[in-house]
Motif scaffolding. Structure first.
Motif, short mmCIF file in Angstrom:
data_model
loop_
_atom_site.label_atom_id
_atom_site.label_comp_id
_atom_site.label_asym_id
_atom_site.label_seq_id
_atom_site.Cartn_x
_atom_site.Cartn_y
_atom_site.Cartn_z
N GLY A 143 0.16 5.14 0.84
CA GLY A 143 -0.90 6.01 1.34
C GLY A 143 -2.16 5.19 1.53
N ASP A 144 -3.26 5.64 0.95
CA ASP A 144 -4.52 4.88 1.06
C ASP A 144 -4.80 4.07 -0.21
OD1 ASP A 144 -5.00 6.95 -0.64
OD2 ASP A 144 -6.75 7.75 0.42
N LYS A 145 -3.78 3.93 -1.06
CA LYS A 145 -3.96 3.21 -2.33
C LYS A 145 -3.37 1.81 -2.23
CE LYS A 145 -2.96 3.62 -7.29
NZ LYS A 145 -2.22 4.38 -8.33
N THR A 146 -4.13 0.82 -2.61
CA THR A 146 -3.65 -0.57 -2.63
C THR A 146 -2.90 -0.82 -3.95
OG1 THR A 146 -5.47 -1.34 -1.24
CG2 THR A 146 -4.30 -3.01 -2.54
N GLU A 205 0.84 -1.20 0.00
CA GLU A 205 0.00 0.00 0.00
C GLU A 205 0.87 1.24 0.00
OE1 GLU A 205 -2.56 -0.24 3.37
OE2 GLU A 205 -3.81 -1.85 2.53
#
Length: 380
Positions: free
Chosen positions: A62-65, A60
């Motif tokens: 940040g908040d991105k997978t 991951e």
């Protein structure tokens, strides 16, 4: 091993590590990129034994997978094919799975590719480096130091040590020196480090430093450097770059740099560069690259190429400052151009001690950068 990974992140990491893939591997596994897949991310590694590059892609950012791992594992895939195929895959989601033994399925959209991998256990282990003393250099400064020195390293394998750039660190002064016996370039800067930490005779291949420059960002992102017995490690963001230190003792070049001069000139860097560049066009046709520089009685200088079947280039230039003896000197115009093009200052100082003594070139506004060129003996 089974995972889904974002194409953009995978492609960026592949482009970084592929710089260490051998074009003519001694053993097949060195022509590959090793994938180590874990739940927290994927590590890519490539090595040609002289340099090794490792890049980590976190699951991951940040908040991105970025990665979804169903089953951890390891495999080595042939770089020559894999580097190109990833760029051409149609979708941003790429699914990779070891389906049978070392058979790897790569799926993206409606595309399904089968590749035969190699056993990751056979891939060379990366060097183990104790990180006792480290220091950092801003990325843009490190790139500038490489750009202003590595071009002067030798390309002849007859003297392997001269194909490298000499590094030294003493009392915070970090210095690069490169020479091929016909010219020399040096660059210094100051770094924050333990005052007692020092080293000398660390020589890294010029071509290795040029590859490193392609990975280092142009911004002032810090590059952490660790020097060990036979390896240097560079840490840039999520990339580790290992370089072998060349064997041998670098020649002592400190005694060839004169401190006083019989003739001194201060010139506009761009005007001199352009004049020599025009003369070089004609001189290279003769394959001699010889250009002459003569001081004239009116205080100007004349730059001219050797006469050839095509003709001759001659032009006069004003000088900002001139002192000392009149001068007539011949030199390799390509060597001079290589030096002039990496000097970022508006004006340069050139010092001479006669027609057969080294030519010294340096910026007028600082002393961090120095170039030396040996002149030619000519009959006229």
């Amino acid at each position: 091993m089974k995972l889904t990974i974002q194409k953009d992140e995978l492609n960026d990491a592949i482009q970084q590590v592929s710089k260490a893939v051998s074009s003519r591997p001694a053993i097949p596994i060195l022509g590959g990129i090793k994938f180590d897949v874990a739940h927290h991310g994927v590590t890519l590694t490539a090595s040609d034994t002289d340099i090794s590059i490792q890049s980590f892609i976190p699951a991951e950012i940040g908040d991105k997978t970025i990665i979804r791992v169903s089953k951890p594992g390891s495999i080595v895939l042939a770089a020559k094919f894999f580097v190109e195929i990833v760029k051409k895959l149609p979708e941003n989601d790429i699914e990779m799975e070891i389906s049978d033994g070392l058979q790897v399925s790569i799926r993206s959209g409606s595309t399904d590719i089968q590749m035969v991998g190699l056993d990751a256990e056979e891939f060379p282990v990366l060097p183990s480096i104790e990180e006792n003393d480290t220091f950092a250099v801003p990325g843009d400064l490190l790139k500038a130091m490489v750009r202003q020195t590595a071009f002067a390293a030798s390309t002849s394998e007859q003297t392997p040590i001269l194909t490298g750039v000499l590094w030294s660190l003493h009392e915070g002064e970090f210095k690069f020196v490169a020479t091929d016996r016909h010219r020399l370039s040096s660059r210094t800067t100051y770094v924050e480090t333990n005052p007692d930490y020092k080293f000398g005779n660390i020589v890294i291949a010029g071509k290795t430093l040029n590859e490193l420059s392609k990975i280092v960002p142009d911004a002032n992102t810090p590059v952490e450097i660790v020097v060990a017995d036979n390896q240097v490690l560079f840490k840039v963001d999520r990339v580790l770059f290992f370089s072998r230190i060349l064997d041998g003792t670098y020649p002592d070049t400190s005694k060839i740099i004169p401190q006083v001069f019989k003739t001194e000139l201060t010139l506009e860097t761009k005007k001199l560069t352009d004049a020599i560049d025009r003369a070089y066009l004609m001189s290279r046709e003769e394959k001699t690259n010889i250009v002459r520089l003569v001081t004239l009685e009116d205080g100007t200088i004349e730059v001219s190429s050797s006469s050839s079947e095509l003709g001759r280039v001659t032009e006069q230039m004003d000088v900002k400052e001139f002192s000392g003896d009149p001068l007539r000197i011949a030199f390799n115009s390509k060597y001079m151009l290589d030096a002039l093009k990496v000097i970022d200052s508006e004006h340069i100082f050139i010092g001479f001690n006669g027609a057969m003594s080294p030519i010294i070139i340096r910026p007028t506004d600082h002393s961090h950068n120095l170039h030396i060129i040996l002149p030619y003996r000519t009959t006229s």
